[in-house]
Enzyme design. Structure first.
Site, mmCIF file in Angstrom:
data_model
loop_
_atom_site.group_PDB
_atom_site.id
_atom_site.type_symbol
_atom_site.label_atom_id
_atom_site.label_comp_id
_atom_site.label_asym_id
_atom_site.label_seq_id
_atom_site.Cartn_x
_atom_site.Cartn_y
_atom_site.Cartn_z
ATOM 1 N N VAL A 97 39.339 37.277 42.722
ATOM 2 C CA VAL A 97 40.062 37.189 41.499
ATOM 3 C C VAL A 97 40.258 35.843 41.031
ATOM 4 C CG1 VAL A 97 40.259 39.752 40.851
ATOM 5 C CG2 VAL A 97 41.932 38.210 42.125
ATOM 6 N N GLU A 98 39.636 35.036 40.350
ATOM 7 C CA GLU A 98 40.088 33.748 39.744
ATOM 8 C C GLU A 98 39.311 33.511 38.598
ATOM 9 O OE1 GLU A 98 37.808 30.747 42.489
ATOM 10 O OE2 GLU A 98 37.257 32.807 43.626
ATOM 11 N N TRP A 99 39.846 32.234 37.915
ATOM 12 C CA TRP A 99 39.153 31.763 36.667
ATOM 13 C C TRP A 99 38.054 30.674 37.180
ATOM 14 C CZ3 TRP A 99 40.550 35.108 33.794
ATOM 15 C CH2 TRP A 99 41.822 35.272 33.290
#
Length: 360
Positions: free
Chosen positions: A240-242
């Site tokens: 999970v990351e931008w």
């Protein structure tokens, strides 16, 4: 005499247009995301796997490091866990504009066991660190990842045809392999990497790059459909990351992020019998994960400063300390990672005999 004919023509045209419009609406309805929430997942009455208690201790309220202390994403390396849209080192046979292919069989058939079941323990002794780094970092006295015993890598299609025997000999004891992202993308090298990493004696696991424009349930089902349930495999990972380069520009609220993650992880835990590991980067952690999921193991990216400075309130299991590793086993650069423990603790944890807390 011509008027009735014209009227008939107009009536027929309107009917045809109405059918076409209805078909379009139906097609759009099929693509609508479901209203899936965390409550839609029935939780087991007891944890499926032992919770790493080291991750379950209450986090302190120490302030996060200022953004000036967090290294920007290296533009010469794949984003995060080699997310597909921003990579700089594609395999020679896979051009930059190539899209990941999806195996048709994966859509209609149950997961296939891609190789023999691995034994619970490691296949061989721990191989010592032997990598080079194109952009080495001084993490401070006593803080170098080289002081830790068990190193590994993460790979995707962008590493091309990996020579796993050479990678193992140079210091890779484990590998996390890109399997899926979103609800319809399968890394075309996953099957080959999954088999060959095991054959070379590495402990292997699979990771999923989470896409914020698809429902969590769809993504969990897609991962389960494509990643075999094999004895001895490492726990699955949710990345999970931008990603500013992604086609999905949506950034859900913190509440929605946590809800979607919980749905995804619950489904994987029920299927694989292992609590998933959360991989994340500093900005996403700051926005969403600080103080959350204290009973989940974390894999943190920190390529300029030690995790204790970037994530001061978080226990971690794996540390991604470089995106510019060099190895005789791959062309280009590769992500380097390390396990938070010594060789004895690694063998005990990887074999499923003790939790991380017991190893500390």
């Amino acid at each position: 005499m011509r008027i009735p004919g014209v009227i008939s023509f107009l009536v027929a045209s309107l009917c045809l247009a109405g059918c076409t419009s209805t078909a379009s609406v139906d097609a759009l309805d099929l693509q609508k995301p479901s209203n899936e929430t965390t409550s839609s997942v029935i939780r087991p009455p007891a944890p499926i796997a032992a919770v790493p208690a080291a991750m379950a201790k209450n986090a302190s309220k120490a302030e996060m490091a200022p953004m000036a202390d967090i290294a920007p994403v290296d533009k010469d390396r794949p984003f995060g866990l080699a997310e597909e849209e921003t990579v700089a080192f594609p395999a020679p046979e896979l051009p930059d504009n190539a899209e990941p292919t999806v195996e048709p069989a994966a859509l209609v058939s149950p997961p296939r066991l891609l190789s023999r079941a691995a034994p619970p323990m490691l296949a061989g002794p721990v191989t010592r660190y032997g990598f080079r780094d194109a952009k080495p970092i001084n993490f401070g006295r006593g803080a170098s990842p080289r002081h830790l015993a068990v190193h590994g890598v993460d790979v995707s299609r962008w590493q091309g045809n990996v020579n796993w025997d050479k990678l193992r000999a140079q210091g890779a004891n484990f590998a996390y392999i890109k399997a899926t992202d979103g609800g319809d993308h399968l890394d075309p090298m996953f099957t080959r990497n999954w088999r060959n990493a095991d054959a070379a004696g590495l402990k292997r696991g699979a990771y999923h790059f989470f896409y914020w424009c698809r429902t969590a349930g769809e993504q969990a089902d897609w991962f389960i459909r494509n990643v075999p349930k094999v004895e001895g495999a490492l726990p699955p990972v949710i990345d999970v990351e931008w990603n500013g380069e992604s086609s999905c520009k949506r950034r859900p609220s913190r509440e929605k992020v946590l809800e979607k993650m919980q749905v995804f992880m619950d489904k994987l835990e029920r299927h694989y019998g292992q609590r998933p590991i959360i991989y994340t980067a500093p900005d996403f952690y700051r926005d969403n994960l600080r103080g959350e999921f204290l009973d989940y193991p974390f894999w943190v990216r920190a390529v300029a400063r030690h995790p204790a400075k970037v994530y001061p309130d978080r226990k971690w299991l794996f540390w991604q300390y470089s995106g510019s590793g060099l190895s005789h086993g791959v062309t280009g650069r590769i992500d380097l990672n390390v396990f938070h423990g010594d060789e004895r603790q690694w063998r005990a944890w990887a074999g499923g005999r003790i939790s991380v807390a017991d190893a500390d």
